[in-house]
Every structure is written in structure tokens, then in C-alpha cells.
Design a protein around this motif. Structure first.
Motif, PDB file in Angstrom:
ATOM      1  N   SER A   1       0.524  -0.641   0.005  1.00 27.48           N
ATOM      2  CA  SER A   1       0.278   0.025  -0.189  1.00 27.48           C
ATOM      3  C   SER A   1       0.922   1.232  -0.228  1.00 27.48           C
ATOM      4  N   VAL A   2       1.893   1.055   0.631  1.00 27.03           N
ATOM      5  CA  VAL A   2       3.035   2.178   0.753  1.00 27.03           C
ATOM      6  C   VAL A   2       3.692   2.916  -0.208  1.00 27.03           C
ATOM      7  N   PHE A   3       3.683   1.278  -0.772  1.00 26.28           N
ATOM      8  CA  PHE A   3       4.412   1.927  -2.377  1.00 26.28           C
ATOM      9  C   PHE A   3       3.587   2.085  -3.651  1.00 26.28           C
ATOM     10  N   SER A   4       2.296   1.507  -3.057  1.00 22.10           N
ATOM     11  CA  SER A   4       1.352   2.456  -4.247  1.00 22.10           C
ATOM     12  C   SER A   4       0.677   4.053  -4.364  1.00 22.10           C
ATOM     13  N   ILE A   5       0.294   4.481  -2.590  1.00 22.30           N
ATOM     14  CA  ILE A   5       0.116   5.340  -2.711  1.00 22.30           C
ATOM     15  C   ILE A   5       1.454   6.604  -2.743  1.00 22.30           C
ATOM     16  N   PHE A   6       2.808   6.420  -2.376  1.00 25.15           N
ATOM     17  CA  PHE A   6       3.928   6.681  -2.947  1.00 25.15           C
ATOM     18  C   PHE A   6       4.169   6.928  -4.679  1.00 25.15           C
ATOM     19  N   HIS A   7       3.307   5.858  -5.083  1.00 23.39           N
ATOM     20  CA  HIS A   7       3.661   5.224  -6.538  1.00 23.39           C
ATOM     21  C   HIS A   7       5.568   4.947  -6.767  1.00 23.39           C
ATOM     22  N   LEU A   8       6.103   4.509  -5.831  1.00 25.29           N
ATOM     23  CA  LEU A   8       6.921   4.047  -5.330  1.00 25.29           C
ATOM     24  C   LEU A   8       7.187   2.623  -6.825  1.00 25.29           C
ATOM     25  N   GLU A   9       8.547   2.584  -7.248  1.00 21.69           N
ATOM     26  CA  GLU A   9       8.634   1.052  -8.129  1.00 21.69           C
ATOM     27  C   GLU A   9       8.560  -0.057  -7.104  1.00 21.69           C
ATOM     28  N   VAL A  10       8.363  -1.090  -8.264  1.00 26.09           N
ATOM     29  CA  VAL A  10       7.670  -2.572  -8.154  1.00 26.09           C
ATOM     30  C   VAL A  10       8.843  -2.914  -8.530  1.00 26.09           C
ATOM     31  N   ASN A  11       9.971  -4.004  -8.172  1.00 24.35           N
ATOM     32  CA  ASN A  11      10.382  -4.523  -8.771  1.00 24.35           C
ATOM     33  C   ASN A  11      11.104  -6.188  -8.471  1.00 24.35           C
ATOM     34  N   LEU A  12      11.440  -7.210  -8.827  1.00 26.36           N
ATOM     35  CA  LEU A  12      11.906  -8.597  -8.219  1.00 26.36           C
ATOM     36  C   LEU A  12      12.505  -7.977  -6.743  1.00 26.36           C
ATOM     37  N   THR A  13      13.248  -6.990  -6.694  1.00 27.34           N
ATOM     38  CA  THR A  13      13.767  -7.236  -5.307  1.00 27.34           C
ATOM     39  C   THR A  13      13.014  -6.630  -4.876  1.00 27.34           C
ATOM     40  N   PHE A  14      11.655  -5.808  -4.949  1.00 26.54           N
ATOM     41  CA  PHE A  14      10.815  -5.087  -3.660  1.00 26.54           C
ATOM     42  C   PHE A  14       9.994  -6.883  -3.317  1.00 26.54           C
ATOM     43  N   VAL A  15       9.798  -7.672  -4.273  1.00 21.02           N
ATOM     44  CA  VAL A  15       9.146  -9.157  -3.716  1.00 21.02           C
ATOM     45  C   VAL A  15      10.051  -9.681  -2.852  1.00 21.02           C
ATOM     46  N   ALA A  16      11.525  -9.832  -3.001  1.00 16.75           N
ATOM     47  CA  ALA A  16      12.234  -9.983  -2.460  1.00 16.75           C
ATOM     48  C   ALA A  16      12.508  -9.725  -0.883  1.00 16.75           C
ATOM     49  N   ALA A  17      12.556  -8.573  -0.854  1.00 17.93           N
ATOM     50  CA  ALA A  17      12.176  -7.179   0.531  1.00 17.93           C
ATOM     51  C   ALA A  17      10.499  -8.479   1.414  1.00 17.93           C
ATOM     52  N   ILE A  18       9.848  -8.373   0.516  1.00 28.01           N
ATOM     53  CA  ILE A  18       7.863  -9.401   1.219  1.00 28.01           C
ATOM     54  C   ILE A  18       8.452 -10.248   1.413  1.00 28.01           C
TER      55      ILE A  18
END
Length: 304
Positions: free
Chosen positions: A171-188
């Protein structure tokens, strides 16, 4: 019923307020996800990313000028000292890549090196689907493990807290329109691991205290949860702080390529500690409360 612990905090007293706050944030995240969506990076969207190292400081304005002179749309330029990352929303041909590199060579000399990362449409969609499957499969196996080791109420509470943490970061990444990539999935997926670890530590103490407690009503249950959380609070805080400091240093000192990974970790770690204490444990108590009532009804003597 008496327990010894260093902290005397009534976590259960305001549990409904914290749950309401989490529900509001979740609903806000749903609204933004449906209206704005996620800013999918090149890993989940067809396009080309060029990572260029010039051996000299690259100014964003100069990089934009070189790309424009090469006849390409500007793309998203992320400067980082001697390196610059440029993301294009289309797949560049080899001739186009060579033309852009030649522009940087002309401006900065022969030491310019270029790394290309291209994802086509079918691969981008496949990666996005597999990322969702990875989180869901991890959640299912965690729920099965907790249900076997503890009971179904612990499993439900743990999964609610886990999904809460993952969705909060999304939600935070969507609200602030931050980029989502494979490293983001690794973080999740990393956040999921730390979140369930914190929750299991508290649940293990609740189960241990439950063995010796005489639970007669909901007040006894609330006292047990408060005591269990208080007994594990120091360990939970120390664990989170240790990892948080490492993630913070990565965020401050790390490169642009892992900046969003570090940010997701920072948000997720704080959210995981919050949910383990103020979401998972109170939710288990609420579910357990119903069994107290049903147990009372079962134990009631039959009228002759």
C-alpha cells in the motif's frame, strides 16, 4: 493468576483501536491499488533498462540530452554519481542501444561501460504472476505449520498479521508510486519471514503460560496475553532493531538498485513488530474467547 515480567503494559486495552487503524490503512491501500495501481518496474513490465558507468560524474541533464540526441524518448533517469540507470517503457533494439552508448562515449570517453536488461511482455506478465504465487504459497505453508505446531486460532491470527504486513508495504509503495521490481518481491518474502518469527515467539510464550493458567473469563485471557507479550517484548525489540539498523545502513549507503528493497524492509520490519504485538495476539484472544463461551455451555449440567 500471576506472571512475572519487567513491563506492565496493557496491550489488550487498546487492541480494537489498533485493529481499526490497520483496517483503515488496508482500505486506503485497496483504494490506491485499484485507482493508481503499482508502479511496476522493468522486471514486471516490458521495456529495457540501461545501467551506464562512465567513470565520471554523470549529470541527469546531460544524460537526458544524450538520449534525446540518440532519437529516443527520455525514459526514467536515475543518477547515482558515476553511474546512471535509464529505464525505457519499450524494448530497445541493439542498434538503438549502441547509439545511446556511443553518445555517452563521445561525452565521457572510452571508459564508458553499459549493462542492458530487457524484459518482453510475456516474460513480464509471467514474473508478476509468479511473484504473487510465491507470497501466497509461502503464506499457505506457514499457516499449515502454525496450525500443526499450535492450533487453528494461532494459524489464523498469524496469517492475518502476515498478510497485513505484506499488504501494508504494498500500500505504501502504491500510495507514493514507488517502483516495484524483483528486489521488492524479495523484500516482501523476507518481511514475511521476520513477521512470522516475531509472532511465533509470542505465541510460544502464550501457549506455555496457557498450560499453567486457569482461564475462567475473558479478563483472565487478556491478562495472559499482556503477560506473554511483555515477557517477550525485549527479545522482539532487540531482534527488530538489529535487522532494522542493517536495513537502514543499506538504505543510506547502498546503491539505487537496492534502495527500494531497503525501504520495503524498513517499513516491513516496523509493521511486523507492530502486528505481532497489537494484531496477532489480540486477535487470538478474541478467537479464543468464543471457545470459552462454548466450553461453558457444554459444561452446563443438564436440567432434569
Amino acid at each position: 493468576m500471576h506472571f512475572k515480567y519487567n513491563f506492565h503494559i496493557d496491550f489488550m486495552k487498546h487492541s480494537k483501536k489498533f485493529m481499526l487503524f490497520s483496517i483503515i490503512v488496508t482500505l486506503l491501500g485497496v483504494v490506491f491499488l485499484f485507482s493508481e495501481g503499482l508502479n511496476r518496474g522493468v522486471d514486471f513490465k516490458a521495456g529495457t533498462t540501461l545501467d551506464i558507468n562512465a567513470g565520471k560524474t554523470i549529470e541527469k541533464a546531460k544524460a537526458k540530452e544524450i538520449i534525446t540526441n540518440a532519437g529516443e524518448p527520455t525514459g526514467i533517469i536515475t543518477p547515482g554519481g558515476e553511474r546512471v540507470s535509464i529505464r525505457f517503457d519499450k524494448v530497445l533494439s541493439q542498434d538503438e542501444v549502441i547509439k545511446i552508448k556511443q553518445g555517452f562515449v563521445t561525452a565521457y570517453g572510452d571508459k564508458v561501460s553499459l549493462e542492458e536488461n530487457t524484459v518482453d511482455t510475456s516474460l513480464a506478465d509471467e514474473l508478476a504472476q509468479k511473484a504473487i504465487y510465491a507470497v501466497l504459497i509461502a503464506s499457505v505453508f506457514i499457516m499449515i505449520y502454525v496450525a500443526i505446531r499450535f492450533e487453528w486460532r494461532f494459524a489464523v491470527s498469524a496469517i492475518v498479521a502476515l498478510l497485513h504486513d505484506a499488504f501494508f508495504v504494498i500500500s505504501v509503495f502504491s500510495i507514493f508510486h514507488l517502483e516495484v521490481n524483483l528486489t521488492f518481491v524479495a523484500a516482501i518474502l523476507t518481511i514475511v519471514g521476520y513477521s512470522i518469527n516475531d509472532t511465533i515467539v509470542i505465541f510460544d510464550r502464550i501457549r506455555e503460560n496457557l498450560r499453567f493458567a486457569k482461564i475462567k473469563n475473558y479478563d483472565d485471557l487478556k491478562h495472559l496475553v499482556n503477560a506473554s507479550v511483555s515477557q517477550t517484548l525485549t527479545r522482539s525489540i532487540n531482534t527488530v532493531l538489529t535487522v532494522f539498523v542493517g536495513a537502514l545502513l543499506l538504505f543510506i549507503l547502498g546503491g539505487e538498485s537496492i534502495r527500494n528493497f531497503s525501504l520495503a524492509m524498513l517499513i516491513g520490519l516496523l509493521c511486523g513488530a507492530y502486528s505481532s504485538i497489537l494484531i496477532a495476539s489480540p486477535l487470538w484472544a478474541m478467537l479464543k474467547k468464543n471457545s470459552l463461551h462454548s466450553g461453558r455451555k457444554t459444561a452446563a449440567p443438564a436440567k432434569s
